[in-house]
Motif scaffolding. Structure first.
Motif, short mmCIF file in Angstrom:
data_model
loop_
_atom_site.label_atom_id
_atom_site.label_comp_id
_atom_site.label_asym_id
_atom_site.label_seq_id
_atom_site.Cartn_x
_atom_site.Cartn_y
_atom_site.Cartn_z
N SER A 206 0.81 -1.22 0.00
CA SER A 206 0.00 0.00 0.00
C SER A 206 0.84 1.27 0.00
CB SER A 206 -0.93 0.01 1.22
OG SER A 206 -1.80 -1.10 1.21
N GLY A 207 2.17 1.13 -0.10
CA GLY A 207 3.03 2.31 -0.16
C GLY A 207 3.42 2.85 1.19
N ILE A 212 5.36 4.62 -3.54
CA ILE A 212 4.18 4.13 -4.25
C ILE A 212 4.45 3.90 -5.74
CG2 ILE A 212 3.26 6.41 -4.80
CD1 ILE A 212 1.23 3.35 -3.63
N SER A 217 2.27 -2.87 -10.25
CA SER A 217 0.88 -2.45 -10.49
C SER A 217 -0.14 -3.46 -10.00
CB SER A 217 0.69 -2.19 -11.99
OG SER A 217 0.99 -3.36 -12.75
N LEU A 220 -0.65 -2.94 -6.37
CA LEU A 220 -1.46 -1.76 -6.12
C LEU A 220 -2.93 -2.04 -6.38
CD1 LEU A 220 0.67 1.15 -7.65
CD2 LEU A 220 0.24 0.67 -5.23
N SER A 223 -4.11 -3.87 -3.33
CA SER A 223 -4.20 -2.99 -2.17
C SER A 223 -5.35 -2.00 -2.28
CB SER A 223 -2.87 -2.23 -1.98
OG SER A 223 -2.66 -1.31 -3.03
N SER A 224 -5.75 -1.67 -3.51
CA SER A 224 -6.82 -0.68 -3.70
C SER A 224 -8.17 -1.18 -3.21
CB SER A 224 -6.93 -0.28 -5.18
OG SER A 224 -7.32 -1.39 -5.97
N LYS A 229 -4.43 1.55 1.70
CA LYS A 229 -3.88 2.21 0.52
C LYS A 229 -4.46 3.60 0.36
CE LYS A 229 -3.85 3.06 -4.18
NZ LYS A 229 -4.70 3.97 -4.98
N GLN A 233 -2.72 7.31 0.74
CA GLN A 233 -2.79 8.25 -0.38
C GLN A 233 -3.41 9.57 0.06
OE1 GLN A 233 -3.95 6.67 -4.24
NE2 GLN A 233 -5.27 8.44 -4.60
N GLU A 248 1.53 9.23 -7.82
CA GLU A 248 0.36 8.38 -7.68
C GLU A 248 -0.02 7.75 -9.01
OE1 GLU A 248 -0.76 7.81 -4.70
OE2 GLU A 248 0.51 9.32 -3.76
N PRO A 249 -0.60 6.55 -8.98
CA PRO A 249 -0.98 5.88 -10.24
C PRO A 249 -1.90 6.74 -11.11
CG PRO A 249 -1.12 4.36 -8.38
CD PRO A 249 -0.84 5.71 -7.80
#
Length: 285
Positions: A206-207, A212, A217, A220, A223-224, A229, A233, A248-249
């Motif tokens: 989750s960074g 991050i 990917s 991520l 985790s989203s 996460k 963020q 950030e993505p």
């Protein structure tokens, strides 16, 4: 008229002279004060709880002390946000998941269920404990970051308001998930392993520990689906400059989606609690 008066007198409830029993809210506050007092009596637990994010901030900010290219921020700024998020989840999800499982195994919950205390008062007491410890841990971390690493804190009311709603939604969602997962361990001995393992995995994907933009990917994506996460963020958006959103993505802080996901986990966590919470251990039948 006399007959009506007599009938009214006969049917009216008699006053017993006793005050009504306290409600769930009042008992919850009393229970919360007791939970907080018991927490601070356990010195080792207090030291570990408040030192955990500070020690990790010191380690990561010391190891990755370079400026983050083209973002106008430093690694210490990044890790203040990350460790704040991890600390919030630690004082809520991890703390409640383990402590409630232990209380269930030691038959504390079973005895409480047999008392006149409303069940809601028990959970209100836990919520007060989580709020107090979460706020104190966060304050200690921010003071440490600002004092030792010159981390910039929000300078306007908007930044603190954003921090406030992220904190409330995040700690609520994580607390409800902690109550829900407390029913998974079969005994107090297995509670730590059952709760800490998913928390540890989520921190890596989750960074929290890793920048991050270097997390794969697919991790991520996994985790989203969980609140940590989005908690990370959202707090990065509070403590990092706008240029850092490029990491950030989505290239932005996505406050709207953060609020939506955390609110959804508050509702989902409550449903999970209602469906899975048990007052007795599995061995008690």
């Amino acid at each position: 008229m006399a007959e009506t008066t007599a009938a009214t007198t006969a049917t009216a409830p008699r006053s017993t002279g006793q005050a009504a029993p306290p409600g769930a809210w009042r008992l919850g506050m009393v229970r919360g004060a007791m939970e907080i007092k018991l927490f601070f009596r356990q010195r080792e637990q207090v030291i570990f709880t408040f030192a955990f994010p500070i020690v990790f901030l010191f380690l990561f900010a010391s190891i990755f002390h370079d400026d983050m290219a083209d973002t106008g921020s430093t690694a210490s700024q990044y890790y203040v946000a990350s460790m704040t998020a991890a600390g919030i989840m630690s004082t809520s999800f991890q703390s409640l998941g383990i402590s409630i499982a232990v209380e269930r195994d030691e038959k504390v919950l079973r005895r409480l269920r047999g008392t006149p205390m409303p069940p809601a008062a028990y959970f209100l007491g836990k919520i007060w404990l989580v709020l107090v410890t979460g706020l104190l841990e966060t304050a200690a971390l921010l003071v440490f970051g600002a004092t030792v690493y010159d981390v910039d804190l929000p300078s306007d009311a908007t930044g603190w308001l954003t921090f406030g709603w992220i904190f409330v939604l995040g700690i609520t969602a994580c607390a409800l998930l902690g109550i829900a997962i407390s029913s998974v361990p079969k005994s107090a001995r297995s509670a730590t392993s059952v709760v800490v393992l998913p928390f540890l995995v989520l921190q890596f994907i989750s960074g929290v520990y890793i920048l991050i933009d270097t997390v794969p990917s697919w991790m991520l994506t996994v985790s989203s689906f969980f609140p940590l996460k989005w908690l990370c963020q959202g707090l990065r958006g509070v403590f990092l400059p706008q240029a850092a959103a490029a990491l950030e993505p989505a290239g932005s802080w996505e406050y709207g989606r953060t609020a939506l996901v955390l609110a959804a986990w508050c509702v989902g966590g409550l449903v999970l609690c209602l469906l899975t919470f048990r007052w007795k251990s599995r061995n008690d039948g």
